[in-house]
Design a protein around this motif. Structure first.
Motif, PDB file in Angstrom:
ATOM      1  N   TRP A   1       0.841  -1.207   0.000  1.00 24.70           N
ATOM      2  CA  TRP A   1       0.000   0.000   0.000  1.00 24.70           C
ATOM      3  C   TRP A   1       0.870   1.249   0.000  1.00 24.70           C
ATOM      4  O   TRP A   1       0.574   2.215  -0.694  1.00 24.70           O
ATOM      5  CB  TRP A   1      -0.910   0.015   1.221  1.00 24.70           C
ATOM      6  CG  TRP A   1      -2.035  -0.974   1.186  1.00 24.70           C
ATOM      7  CD1 TRP A   1      -2.578  -1.567   0.086  1.00 24.70           C
ATOM      8  CD2 TRP A   1      -2.748  -1.478   2.314  1.00 24.70           C
ATOM      9  NE1 TRP A   1      -3.595  -2.415   0.458  1.00 24.70           N
ATOM     10  CE2 TRP A   1      -3.721  -2.373   1.817  1.00 24.70           C
ATOM     11  CE3 TRP A   1      -2.666  -1.277   3.684  1.00 24.70           C
ATOM     12  CZ2 TRP A   1      -4.607  -3.058   2.656  1.00 24.70           C
ATOM     13  CZ3 TRP A   1      -3.541  -1.952   4.521  1.00 24.70           C
ATOM     14  CH2 TRP A   1      -4.506  -2.837   4.005  1.00 24.70           C
TER      15      TRP A   1
ATOM     16  N   TYR B   1      -0.726   4.653  -1.274  1.00 27.83           N
ATOM     17  CA  TYR B   1      -1.949   4.744  -0.481  1.00 27.83           C
ATOM     18  C   TYR B   1      -1.691   5.231   0.942  1.00 27.83           C
ATOM     19  O   TYR B   1      -2.582   5.767   1.586  1.00 27.83           O
ATOM     20  CB  TYR B   1      -2.662   3.382  -0.440  1.00 27.83           C
ATOM     21  CG  TYR B   1      -3.368   3.057  -1.732  1.00 27.83           C
ATOM     22  CD1 TYR B   1      -4.683   3.453  -1.952  1.00 27.83           C
ATOM     23  CD2 TYR B   1      -2.707   2.370  -2.750  1.00 27.83           C
ATOM     24  CE1 TYR B   1      -5.323   3.168  -3.147  1.00 27.83           C
ATOM     25  CE2 TYR B   1      -3.343   2.088  -3.947  1.00 27.83           C
ATOM     26  CZ  TYR B   1      -4.651   2.482  -4.140  1.00 27.83           C
ATOM     27  OH  TYR B   1      -5.275   2.219  -5.339  1.00 27.83           O
TER      28      TYR B   1
ATOM     29  N   SER C   1      -2.652   7.965   6.000  1.00 28.50           N
ATOM     30  CA  SER C   1      -3.417   7.685   4.783  1.00 28.50           C
ATOM     31  C   SER C   1      -3.237   8.828   3.792  1.00 28.50           C
ATOM     32  O   SER C   1      -3.386   9.991   4.146  1.00 28.50           O
ATOM     33  CB  SER C   1      -4.902   7.516   5.129  1.00 28.50           C
ATOM     34  OG  SER C   1      -5.671   7.370   3.962  1.00 28.50           O
TER      35      SER C   1
ATOM     36  N   SER D   1      -7.856   7.643  -0.806  1.00 29.20           N
ATOM     37  CA  SER D   1      -8.983   6.754  -0.507  1.00 29.20           C
ATOM     38  C   SER D   1      -8.662   5.312  -0.890  1.00 29.20           C
ATOM     39  O   SER D   1      -7.853   5.040  -1.789  1.00 29.20           O
ATOM     40  CB  SER D   1     -10.217   7.233  -1.272  1.00 29.20           C
ATOM     41  OG  SER D   1     -11.234   6.261  -1.258  1.00 29.20           O
ATOM     42  N   SER D   2      -9.332   4.391  -0.213  1.00 27.96           N
ATOM     43  CA  SER D   2      -9.157   2.966  -0.506  1.00 27.96           C
ATOM     44  C   SER D   2     -10.047   2.501  -1.646  1.00 27.96           C
ATOM     45  O   SER D   2     -10.070   1.316  -1.972  1.00 27.96           O
ATOM     46  CB  SER D   2      -9.482   2.145   0.748  1.00 27.96           C
ATOM     47  OG  SER D   2     -10.865   2.309   1.098  1.00 27.96           O
ATOM     48  N   SER D   3     -10.781   3.422  -2.277  1.00 26.11           N
ATOM     49  CA  SER D   3     -11.785   3.044  -3.281  1.00 26.11           C
ATOM     50  C   SER D   3     -11.198   2.281  -4.463  1.00 26.11           C
ATOM     51  O   SER D   3     -11.899   1.484  -5.096  1.00 26.11           O
ATOM     52  CB  SER D   3     -12.518   4.289  -3.786  1.00 26.11           C
ATOM     53  OG  SER D   3     -11.613   5.222  -4.354  1.00 26.11           O
TER      54      SER D   3
ATOM     55  N   LEU E   1      -8.617   0.188  -4.229  1.00 24.28           N
ATOM     56  CA  LEU E   1      -8.044  -1.091  -3.795  1.00 24.28           C
ATOM     57  C   LEU E   1      -8.998  -2.232  -4.145  1.00 24.28           C
ATOM     58  O   LEU E   1     -10.179  -2.010  -4.412  1.00 24.28           O
ATOM     59  CB  LEU E   1      -7.787  -1.073  -2.289  1.00 24.28           C
ATOM     60  CG  LEU E   1      -6.657  -0.173  -1.790  1.00 24.28           C
ATOM     61  CD1 LEU E   1      -6.620  -0.181  -0.272  1.00 24.28           C
ATOM     62  CD2 LEU E   1      -5.309  -0.631  -2.354  1.00 24.28           C
TER      63      LEU E   1
ATOM     64  N   GLU F   1      -9.109  -6.063  -0.034  1.00 22.88           N
ATOM     65  CA  GLU F   1      -8.158  -5.226   0.694  1.00 22.88           C
ATOM     66  C   GLU F   1      -8.821  -4.033   1.365  1.00 22.88           C
ATOM     67  O   GLU F   1      -8.377  -3.567   2.415  1.00 22.88           O
ATOM     68  CB  GLU F   1      -7.070  -4.710  -0.252  1.00 22.88           C
ATOM     69  CG  GLU F   1      -6.095  -5.745  -0.736  1.00 22.88           C
ATOM     70  CD  GLU F   1      -5.068  -5.133  -1.664  1.00 22.88           C
ATOM     71  OE1 GLU F   1      -4.002  -4.730  -1.166  1.00 22.88           O
ATOM     72  OE2 GLU F   1      -5.335  -5.037  -2.873  1.00 22.88           O
ATOM     73  N   ARG F   2      -9.876  -3.535   0.757  1.00 24.80           N
ATOM     74  CA  ARG F   2     -10.493  -2.283   1.188  1.00 24.80           C
ATOM     75  C   ARG F   2     -10.911  -2.278   2.662  1.00 24.80           C
ATOM     76  O   ARG F   2     -10.572  -1.336   3.401  1.00 24.80           O
ATOM     77  CB  ARG F   2     -11.689  -1.971   0.291  1.00 24.80           C
ATOM     78  CG  ARG F   2     -12.083  -0.488   0.258  1.00 24.80           C
ATOM     79  CD  ARG F   2     -13.199  -0.275  -0.750  1.00 24.80           C
ATOM     80  NE  ARG F   2     -12.811  -0.752  -2.072  1.00 24.80           N
ATOM     81  CZ  ARG F   2     -13.583  -1.523  -2.846  1.00 24.80           C
ATOM     82  NH1 ARG F   2     -14.776  -1.880  -2.435  1.00 24.80           N
ATOM     83  NH2 ARG F   2     -13.151  -1.907  -4.025  1.00 24.80           N
TER      84      ARG F   2
ATOM     85  N   PHE G   1      -7.790  -2.030   4.953  1.00 23.91           N
ATOM     86  CA  PHE G   1      -7.202  -0.684   4.887  1.00 23.91           C
ATOM     87  C   PHE G   1      -8.041   0.300   5.708  1.00 23.91           C
ATOM     88  O   PHE G   1      -7.504   1.078   6.499  1.00 23.91           O
ATOM     89  CB  PHE G   1      -7.134  -0.233   3.429  1.00 23.91           C
ATOM     90  CG  PHE G   1      -6.491   1.120   3.233  1.00 23.91           C
ATOM     91  CD1 PHE G   1      -5.136   1.217   2.951  1.00 23.91           C
ATOM     92  CD2 PHE G   1      -7.239   2.287   3.313  1.00 23.91           C
ATOM     93  CE1 PHE G   1      -4.533   2.460   2.755  1.00 23.91           C
ATOM     94  CE2 PHE G   1      -6.652   3.532   3.133  1.00 23.91           C
ATOM     95  CZ  PHE G   1      -5.290   3.620   2.855  1.00 23.91           C
ATOM     96  N   ASP G   2      -9.353   0.242   5.516  1.00 16.53           N
ATOM     97  CA  ASP G   2     -10.245   1.179   6.215  1.00 16.53           C
ATOM     98  C   ASP G   2     -10.212   0.979   7.725  1.00 16.53           C
ATOM     99  O   ASP G   2     -10.365   1.945   8.484  1.00 16.53           O
ATOM    100  CB  ASP G   2     -11.679   1.020   5.704  1.00 16.53           C
ATOM    101  CG  ASP G   2     -11.849   1.531   4.278  1.00 16.53           C
ATOM    102  OD1 ASP G   2     -10.966   2.275   3.809  1.00 16.53           O
ATOM    103  OD2 ASP G   2     -12.849   1.177   3.630  1.00 16.53           O
TER     104      ASP G   2
END
Length: 231
Positions: free
Chosen positions: A16, A21, A42, A45-47, A49, A53-54, A57-58
């Motif tokens: 990441w 990211y 961060s 955004s994780s959008s 990924l 994974e999302r 990460f969140d």
């Protein structure tokens, strides 16, 4: 290898960072009894990924865009990691790498397609880990650049050959690319020590018992696509 442990989680976190990211900041220990700690920031955004994974990460950034690993909620992180592991196994099954019997995926039940893919992974591991004196003179071997070192570092960590991979870049200044994702004493930067230190920090925050790392799962799905048998 039928197991997802802290090696895969650490590799995913470094991946990441390398992909922009997040940024990893090393905070040096203070005093005789202090310890080195890490902060994650961060950056986007994780959008973009992958679906599996999302959520992981969140969860790292559930309380804000900057978090110290030592301050993560252990219970919440362990749940996120367990969910991540199950998603990895399910993903590999959907790729037809594992066979299912009665709706269950049995340990070691690789299909022919899975066995072929694993052979590619083993070949890639050999490429990352072979020492220079034993390296074949590949006509299409890539140039050793800081960018290449960083790009493939997560794979080396996941496959347990980060020391050998770092050894191949002795004498090459990799900090020009590393500074994009790592903030610390770059004069003393060591990819090997980073992977080791941050792995210990990750393990202590997502694991509340010593049996965590030996629980089942599957490996390798979270460090980006591709890689398998190519340069």
């Amino acid at each position: 290898d039928d197991v997802t442990d802290m090696r895969e989680i650490t590799a995913t976190g470094i991946d990441w960072a390398v992909r922009g990211y997040l940024k990893i900041t090393r905070i040096e220990k203070k005093g005789w009894f202090g310890s080195t700690t890490y902060t994650l920031t961060s950056l986007k955004s994780s959008s973009d990924l992958s679906e599996i994974e999302r959520p992981l990460f969140d969860e790292f950034f559930a309380k804000g865009k900057e978090v110290a690993l030592k301050d993560l909620d252990k219970v919440a992180m362990q749940k996120a990691v367990e969910s991540y592991k199950k998603s990895l196994k399910s993903q590999l099954s959907k790729k037809d790498y594992y066979s299912e019997e009665g709706g269950l995926i049995e340990k070691g039940s690789l299909t022919d397609a899975g066995a072929k893919q694993w052979a590619k992974v083993e070949g890639f591991k050999m490429y990352l880990g072979v020492v220079e004196k034993d390296r074949l003179d590949f006509s299409d071997a890539p140039e050793k650049t800081p960018e290449r070192f960083n790009k493939l570092l997560p794979y080396a960590v996941a496959l347990g050959v980060e020391k050998q991979w770092a050894k191949q870049f002795e004498g090459i200044d990799v900090t020009s690319a590393s500074s994009n994702w790592y903030n610390g004493n770059l004069a003393a930067f060591s990819a090997v020590s980073l992977a080791s230190d941050i792995g210990t920090s990750f393990a202590s925050t997502v694991s509340s018992n010593s049996s965590y790392s030996s629980s089942g799962g599957s490996s390798g799905g979270g460090v980006g696509g591709g890689g398998g048998g190519s340069w």
